[in-house]
Design an enzyme around this catalytic site. Structure first.
Site, PDB file in Angstrom:
ATOM      1  N   TYR A 128      42.447  40.297  38.442  1.00 18.70           N
ATOM      2  CA  TYR A 128      41.414  40.609  37.408  1.00 18.70           C
ATOM      3  C   TYR A 128      40.644  39.199  36.743  1.00 18.70           C
ATOM      4  O   TYR A 128      39.638  39.448  36.152  1.00 18.70           O
ATOM      5  CB  TYR A 128      41.957  41.463  36.305  1.00 18.70           C
ATOM      6  CG  TYR A 128      42.074  43.001  36.550  1.00 18.70           C
ATOM      7  CD1 TYR A 128      42.999  42.967  37.651  1.00 18.70           C
ATOM      8  CD2 TYR A 128      41.282  43.971  36.193  1.00 18.70           C
ATOM      9  CE1 TYR A 128      43.225  44.416  38.055  1.00 18.70           C
ATOM     10  CE2 TYR A 128      41.614  45.150  36.590  1.00 18.70           C
ATOM     11  CZ  TYR A 128      42.243  45.450  37.369  1.00 18.70           C
ATOM     12  OH  TYR A 128      42.752  46.750  37.995  1.00 18.70           O
ATOM     13  N   LYS A 175      56.574  42.888  42.578  1.00 14.25           N
ATOM     14  CA  LYS A 175      56.798  42.740  44.016  1.00 14.25           C
ATOM     15  C   LYS A 175      57.035  41.426  44.224  1.00 14.25           C
ATOM     16  O   LYS A 175      56.276  40.773  45.365  1.00 14.25           O
ATOM     17  CB  LYS A 175      55.405  43.222  44.564  1.00 14.25           C
ATOM     18  CG  LYS A 175      55.190  43.425  46.026  1.00 14.25           C
ATOM     19  CD  LYS A 175      55.858  44.836  46.376  1.00 14.25           C
ATOM     20  CE  LYS A 175      55.904  45.089  47.867  1.00 14.25           C
ATOM     21  NZ  LYS A 175      56.504  46.276  48.099  1.00 14.25           N
ATOM     22  N   ASP A 232      46.993  48.658  35.875  1.00 11.40           N
ATOM     23  CA  ASP A 232      45.841  49.491  35.752  1.00 11.40           C
ATOM     24  C   ASP A 232      46.552  50.836  36.647  1.00 11.40           C
ATOM     25  O   ASP A 232      46.148  51.911  36.164  1.00 11.40           O
ATOM     26  CB  ASP A 232      44.869  48.782  36.554  1.00 11.40           C
ATOM     27  CG  ASP A 232      43.537  49.492  36.486  1.00 11.40           C
ATOM     28  OD1 ASP A 232      43.483  50.147  35.608  1.00 11.40           O
ATOM     29  OD2 ASP A 232      42.586  49.061  36.955  1.00 11.40           O
TER      30      ASP A 232
END
Ligand code: NAI
Length: 337
Positions: A128, A175, A232
């Protein structure tokens, strides 16, 4: 009338159904006798016509002054135009923590019962940061930025929040098996912060596994902390577990100020028709009242919302009812003790 204890807040109507849900919330807060004075400022697509920008300086300055904003949804163009007003607001005010409590709502039928979790999302970096460029025509690079500073700050926020709210467990979502450096750094920061909170259980969960676990057993989770992009997506998934975006509150917290907002969009299909469900912004205002250290008024509003939902007689169209925004708002005010 302003009294010695009255707090000023910046009210940002936004676009589409924004003005309708903001108006409903204002009426409920007045009904709850919250000692608040509203300073209205613009933001979003409507603001562009007036100021030539979707986030006028006046709006940012007002939140800096009042230290608290309550915001309706704002429209953002896809793929073109100015950066989303929400993203800019978070950056300019350094609202680094997005906090979304997700709780089963009485009388709202979903596949799950007893969901009660909180998504804490890092708000300032990751993909972002918007750092993208064309390497050669047909090849684009988007850069994922993860820093020790921002990761430590959000993990500390999540643990402090969990401790303050008597929660039991904080789960880091990552991750790091694939993004060993970036998500690995996030995880290192999580582990370091966790050591300062021995009373809380700290667990780590890979984001794809989390998605599966959430749709199978969402009641297993308590406080979830994660980077921006995962946050998000996961926060909308979680909203779906309890009846959708119309009932889930949201907040963006910084060290100096905070902005509370519904997580749904401007609902252009029903805008201007008086049909919007103001629950999400109402529950955001409950979070705001807590942040303002007005717990009694927060409980008064929250209990009234819960009472109306438990009785199940007055519901808006999105939840299968027939009430319009005004009737629903009146029912909440009528349910106040
Ligand atoms: P949306 O949330 O506006 O609408 C999706 C569906 O949910 C529509 O059928 C709508 O009628 C319904 N809905 C949403 N909120 C509702 C409410 N309070 N009461 C009753 N029904 C409700 O999502 P969409 O259509 O993807 O986005 C529309 C615009 O909103 C876009 O310009 C988008 O950029 C913006 N948006 C803004 C957000 C924000 O400011 N926080 C968040 C999400 C979208």
């Amino acid at each position: 009338m302003t009294t010695a204890t009255t707090r000023k807040l910046t009210m940002i109507n936004g676009d589409g159904i924004g003005p309708e849900v903001c108006d409903a919330v204002r009426k409920v807060l007045e009904g709850a006798k919250a000692p608040l004075e509203f300073e209205y400022r613009d933001c979003g697509a409507e603001a562009v016509n007036k100021y030539g920008t979707n986030l006028p300086d006046e709006t940012v300055e007002s939140v800096m002054r009042t230290r608290v904003g309550l915001k309706g949804p704002t429209a953002t163009g896809i793929g073109t135009g100015q950066q989303s007003a929400n993203v800019q607001l978070r950056k300019r005010l350094d609202l680094y923590a997005s906090v979304r409590p997700v709780r089963s709502v009485p009388g709202v039928k979903t596949r799950y019962e007893d969901v009660d979790l909180v998504v804490v999302r890092e708000n300032t970096e990751d993909l972002y940061a918007g750092i993208e460029h064309i390497v050669v025509p047909g090849v684009v690079e988007s850069i994922k930025i993860i820093t020790e500073k921002a990761s430590t700050r959000i993990c500390r926020y999540a643990f402090e929040y969990a401790a303050r709210k008597n929660r039991k467990k904080v789960s880091a979502v990552h991750k790091a098996n694939i993004m060993k450096l970036s998500d690995g750094l996030f995880l290192d920061c999580f582990r370091k912060v966790a050591r300062d909170f021995p009373q809380l259980q700290a667990e780590e969960v890979i984001v794809d596994n989390l998605c599966m676990q959430l749709v199978k057993n969402p009641e297993k989770y308590d406080v979830l902390v994660m980077e921006n992009l995962y946050g998000d997506i996961i926060s909308d998934l979680c909203a779906g577990l309890v009846g959708g975006l119309g009932v889930v509150p949201g907040s963006n917290i910084g060290t100096e100020c905070a902005v509370f907002e519904a997580v749904h969009g401007t609902a252009p299909d029903i805008a201007g028709k008086g049909l919007a469900n103001p629950t999400a912004l109402l529950m955001s205002s409950v979070m705001m009242l807590e942040w303002l250290e007005m717990p009694d008024i927060a409980r008064r509003v929250e209990n009234a919302v819960w009472k109306v939902y438990t009785e199940g007689k007055v519901k808006t169209g999105d939840l299968g009812g027939k009430a319009n925004t005004a009737e629903f708002t009146q029912a909440i005010i009528g349910a106040m003790e």
